[in-house]
Enzyme design. Sequence first.
Site, PDB file in Angstrom:
ATOM      1  CB  CYS A   6      -0.857  -0.226   1.144  1.00 34.70           C
ATOM      2  SG  CYS A   6      -1.905   1.653   1.393  1.00 34.70           S
ATOM      3  CE  LYS A  45      -2.414  -6.910  -3.421  1.00 30.84           C
ATOM      4  NZ  LYS A  45      -1.692  -5.600  -3.781  1.00 30.84           N
ATOM      5  CG  HIS A  77       0.030  -3.827  -7.557  1.00 29.71           C
ATOM      6  ND1 HIS A  77      -0.830  -3.118  -6.981  1.00 29.71           N
ATOM      7  CD2 HIS A  77      -0.019  -3.714  -8.948  1.00 29.71           C
ATOM      8  CE1 HIS A  77      -1.540  -2.276  -8.071  1.00 29.71           C
ATOM      9  NE2 HIS A  77      -0.999  -2.757  -9.029  1.00 29.71           N
ATOM     10  CG  ASN A 117      -3.030  -7.229  -7.453  1.00 32.59           C
ATOM     11  OD1 ASN A 117      -2.622  -6.168  -6.831  1.00 32.59           O
ATOM     12  ND2 ASN A 117      -4.110  -7.325  -7.726  1.00 32.59           N
ATOM     13  N   GLY A 118      -2.750  -6.860 -10.610  1.00 37.44           N
ATOM     14  CA  GLY A 118      -2.289  -5.431 -11.041  1.00 37.44           C
ATOM     15  C   GLY A 118      -2.917  -5.510 -12.575  1.00 37.44           C
ATOM     16  N   GLY A 119      -3.843  -4.691 -13.005  1.00 37.75           N
ATOM     17  CA  GLY A 119      -4.441  -4.525 -14.331  1.00 37.75           C
ATOM     18  C   GLY A 119      -5.013  -5.777 -14.881  1.00 37.75           C
ATOM     19  N   GLY A 139      -8.403  -7.768  -8.264  1.00 35.99           N
ATOM     20  CA  GLY A 139      -9.045  -6.745  -7.465  1.00 35.99           C
ATOM     21  C   GLY A 139     -10.166  -5.425  -7.954  1.00 35.99           C
ATOM     22  NE  ARG A 140      -9.976  -0.181  -7.733  1.00 35.81           N
ATOM     23  CZ  ARG A 140     -10.011   0.345  -6.640  1.00 35.81           C
ATOM     24  NH1 ARG A 140     -11.193   0.802  -6.461  1.00 35.81           N
ATOM     25  NH2 ARG A 140      -9.158   0.360  -5.725  1.00 35.81           N
TER      26      ARG A 140
END
Length: 247
Positions: A6, A45, A77, A117-119, A139-140
């Site tokens: 984060c 993470k 990520h 993770n990511g995109g 996630g998103r």
Amino acid sequence: NLNCGCPSDRVLDGAFGACLMRRPTLVADCVRAMRDAVGIPVTVKHRIGLDKDESHAFVRDFVGEVSRAGCRAFSVHARNAWLDGLSPKENRNVPPLRYAVVHQLKRDFPDLSFFLNGGLNSHEQIAANLESLDGVMVGRAAYDTPWMLAEVDANYRALTRAQSTHTHDSVTREKIIGQMVHYARAQLARPERGMALRHITRHMLGLCHGLPGARAWRRMLSDANALREDDPDLILRAFELVANEQV
């Protein structure tokens, strides 16, 4: 799970989040303490780097030290965290994605588990990365387009069957919406919880993403005047607009 990814200023000030990647020995100590306290796996993470330093050695050494403390699974990520100059929101899309770094980590540490993770916003992307990684973390996209979660079993049938003998009933949007209406009624029946219908519908706006009528669905479930009545049937009326577009 220990979050070392984060980039928020608030967590930076508290010396946790992505800034912990600069202190792998401390992270390893935390992992040891967590493993001593629980009987379940402890995971970490993290990002693939900090600020504009794209040295692979940095993230490789971080994973190496933390794994020696007993962490066997890492959710990565695949962006650097820019702690200076970007907001948390910008940190989700401005630093470039570098999936190759995560694949290299898997080659560096073949006995560890890595989850990308990511995109990731399509099953085609996910399937391509699952060929050499242990899993993905969505996630998103899972929030913005939640229907993609209903497609998991169909897209990864071999994987899900190997991991579970549970048979999933076919999922439809109608079933999901019926369950959400039931949930909303149950929540609103307990006024001491301070729940309002808008607290529920705001998380459903992406359920009809990509369908004709999706704009009307979002508009109705965001209408402040309609939501003020706290009537769960508003969800059903909104979906009628979508269903009528399918005819």
